[in-house]
Design an enzyme around this catalytic site. Structure first.
Site, PDB file in Angstrom:
ATOM      1  N   HIS A  12      43.269  99.580  12.201  1.00 33.21           N
ATOM      2  CA  HIS A  12      43.702  98.274  11.698  1.00 33.21           C
ATOM      3  C   HIS A  12      45.037  97.874  12.328  1.00 33.21           C
ATOM      4  CE1 HIS A  12      45.628  95.904   8.290  1.00 33.21           C
ATOM      5  NE2 HIS A  12      44.569  95.176   8.602  1.00 33.21           N
ATOM      6  N   ARG A  13      45.017  96.854  13.148  1.00 42.14           N
ATOM      7  CA  ARG A  13      46.193  96.413  13.937  1.00 42.14           C
ATOM      8  C   ARG A  13      46.657  97.550  14.857  1.00 42.14           C
ATOM      9  NH1 ARG A  13      49.675  93.579   8.971  1.00 42.14           N
ATOM     10  NH2 ARG A  13      47.857  92.859   7.801  1.00 42.14           N
ATOM     11  N   GLU A  39      41.290  96.931  15.687  1.00 41.58           N
ATOM     12  CA  GLU A  39      41.259  95.587  15.108  1.00 41.58           C
ATOM     13  C   GLU A  39      42.549  94.898  15.505  1.00 41.58           C
ATOM     14  OE1 GLU A  39      42.203  92.719  11.587  1.00 41.58           O
ATOM     15  OE2 GLU A  39      43.350  94.391  12.375  1.00 41.58           O
ATOM     16  N   ASP A  41      44.703  90.814  15.367  1.00 35.57           N
ATOM     17  CA  ASP A  41      44.736  89.469  14.792  1.00 35.57           C
ATOM     18  C   ASP A  41      45.103  88.482  15.897  1.00 35.57           C
ATOM     19  OD1 ASP A  41      44.488  90.288  11.888  1.00 35.57           O
ATOM     20  OD2 ASP A  41      46.229  91.451  12.524  1.00 35.57           O
ATOM     21  N   HIS A  54      49.859  89.111  13.689  1.00 37.11           N
ATOM     22  CA  HIS A  54      49.266  88.902  12.364  1.00 37.11           C
ATOM     23  C   HIS A  54      49.910  87.763  11.574  1.00 37.11           C
ATOM     24  CE1 HIS A  54      48.758  89.525   8.016  1.00 37.11           C
ATOM     25  NE2 HIS A  54      47.507  89.843   8.351  1.00 37.11           N
ATOM     26  N   GLU A 113      40.043  89.492  15.185  1.00 32.97           N
ATOM     27  CA  GLU A 113      40.048  88.680  13.960  1.00 32.97           C
ATOM     28  C   GLU A 113      40.780  87.370  14.237  1.00 32.97           C
ATOM     29  OE1 GLU A 113      42.063  90.129  10.381  1.00 32.97           O
ATOM     30  OE2 GLU A 113      41.869  88.098   9.614  1.00 32.97           O
ATOM     31  N   LYS A 115      42.584  84.228  13.227  1.00 31.92           N
ATOM     32  CA  LYS A 115      43.294  83.806  12.022  1.00 31.92           C
ATOM     33  C   LYS A 115      42.993  82.338  11.704  1.00 31.92           C
ATOM     34  CE  LYS A 115      45.184  87.390  10.427  1.00 31.92           C
ATOM     35  NZ  LYS A 115      44.537  87.878   9.211  1.00 31.92           N
ATOM     36  N   ASP A 239      44.938 102.091   8.739  1.00 30.39           N
ATOM     37  CA  ASP A 239      46.183 102.193   9.516  1.00 30.39           C
ATOM     38  C   ASP A 239      46.336 103.608  10.064  1.00 30.39           C
ATOM     39  OD1 ASP A 239      46.714  99.582   8.630  1.00 30.39           O
ATOM     40  OD2 ASP A 239      47.879 100.269   6.913  1.00 30.39           O
TER      41      ASP A 239
HETATM   42  O1  G3P Z   1      40.020  92.371   9.476  1.00 26.54           O
HETATM   43  C1  G3P Z   1      40.356  93.138   8.364  1.00 26.54           C
HETATM   44  C2  G3P Z   1      41.763  92.857   7.893  1.00 26.54           C
HETATM   45  O2  G3P Z   1      42.613  92.936   8.991  1.00 26.54           O
HETATM   46  C3  G3P Z   1      41.906  91.512   7.229  1.00 26.54           C
HETATM   47  O3  G3P Z   1      43.158  91.290   6.668  1.00 26.54           O
HETATM   48  O4  G3P Z   1      45.454  90.377   6.617  1.00 26.54           O
HETATM   49  O5  G3P Z   1      45.057  92.643   7.570  1.00 26.54           O
HETATM   50  O6  G3P Z   1      44.336  90.626   8.802  1.00 26.54           O
HETATM   51  P1  G3P Z   1      44.558  91.242   7.449  1.00 26.54           P
HETATM   52 MG    MG Z   2      43.383  91.557  10.500  1.00 26.99          MG
END
Ligand code: G3P
Ligand code: MG
Length: 251
Positions: A12-13, A39, A41, A54, A113, A115, A239
């Site tokens: 995640h990120r 992942e 953003d 993000h 992802e 935004k 994470d």
């Molecule tokens: O894509 C899953 C998750 O990343 C969504 O929430 O705010 O972390 O981008 P956020």
């Molecule tokens: Mg995200």
């Protein structure tokens, strides 16, 4: 099987517990920790370049201030995107999508992802067209998954390029009480993404019965990782990809 795997470890990120989120350092660390997918953003700069960041504002995660989309790419590139995390990351810059795909190709899968703040009513020349065109340029149509909380994006991506997999990121307010599986069908998505708080045994069973793969975010503890694996999640955003790797080997 999804992307030729039974289960996806999704950083995640990037490996954002151990490196500054959405930077090349975090993505490279995720790869070293054996994540299957990163992942990231995505937003647009004021001159229309897709960049990986993000927050809508720069203040917390860089030495800049104000909205990301008010700056040109060359201005954003002057910012320090790692110093907030630790002094050893002061060299990190905000990456462009092009830079990340160029590095990821042949190494790791990518979840882009998009935004909602970056989405315009007009698809032409918008973030969807730009994203698809970059994915095609790098010939990564079967290595990329595109998701968004803005459901229009999911449909538009499929219309632009049916070969690219899409994930519907569940958003209660956009869903008007519709069932998860119904939303996936309605927007022609391939995956359902939601918070671990939004899936219980019952919802998980319904998705499994309809053969809809679901991916759950953001899960950072062993007990929750095990629970989501037991529920039949096809992948987990974390994470801590190193931890998830170890847990998934045990289960
Ligand atoms: O894509 C899953 C998750 O990343 C969504 O929430 O705010 O972390 O981008 P956020
Ligand atoms: Mg995200």
């Amino acid at each position: 099987m999804i992307f030729n795997r039974d289960f996806l470890i999704i950083a995640h990120r990037g490996a954002s517990f151990d490196a500054p989120e959405n930077t090349m350092a975090a993505f490279q660390l995720a790869y070293r920790l054996k994540a299957d997918m990163i992942e990231l953003d995505l937003q647009l700069t004021s001159d229309g370049m897709p960049v990986v960041f993000h927050d809508t504002k720069l203040d917390k995660k860089t030495d800049g201030t104000g909205l990301v989309n008010r700056y040109r790419l060359n201005e954003l590139k002057m910012l320090n995107a790692g110093g907030w995390f630790s002094g050893s990351y002061t060299g990190e810059k905000i990456p462009t999508l092009s830079e990340v795909l160029d590095w990821a190709k042949g190494r790791i899968l990518v979840n882009i992802e998009i935004k909602p703040e970056a989405v315009a009513d007009n698809i032409e020349g918008g973030i969807e067209e730009k994203t698809v065109s970059l994915v095609k340029k790098f010939e990564m149509e079967n290595k990329v998954l595109i998701s968004s909380f803005d459901y229009r994006v999911i449909k538009r991506i499929k219309d632009l390029e049916p070969a690219i997999k899409t994930g519907l990121l569940y958003h209660k307010n956009e869903s008007k009480g519709a069932e998860y599986a119904e939303l996936v069908r309605q927007y022609d998505a391939d995956f359902f993404h939601c918070s671990h708080r939004e899936v219980r045994e019952k919802e998980a069973a319904l998705l499994r019965n309809k053969k809809i793969p679901f991916l759950v975010y953001t899960v950072n503890t062993p007990s929750l990782m095990k629970k989501m694996i037991r529920f039949g999640a096809s992948g987990i955003f974390t994470d801590k990809p190193g931890l998830l790797y170890r847990i998934s080997q045990e289960c």
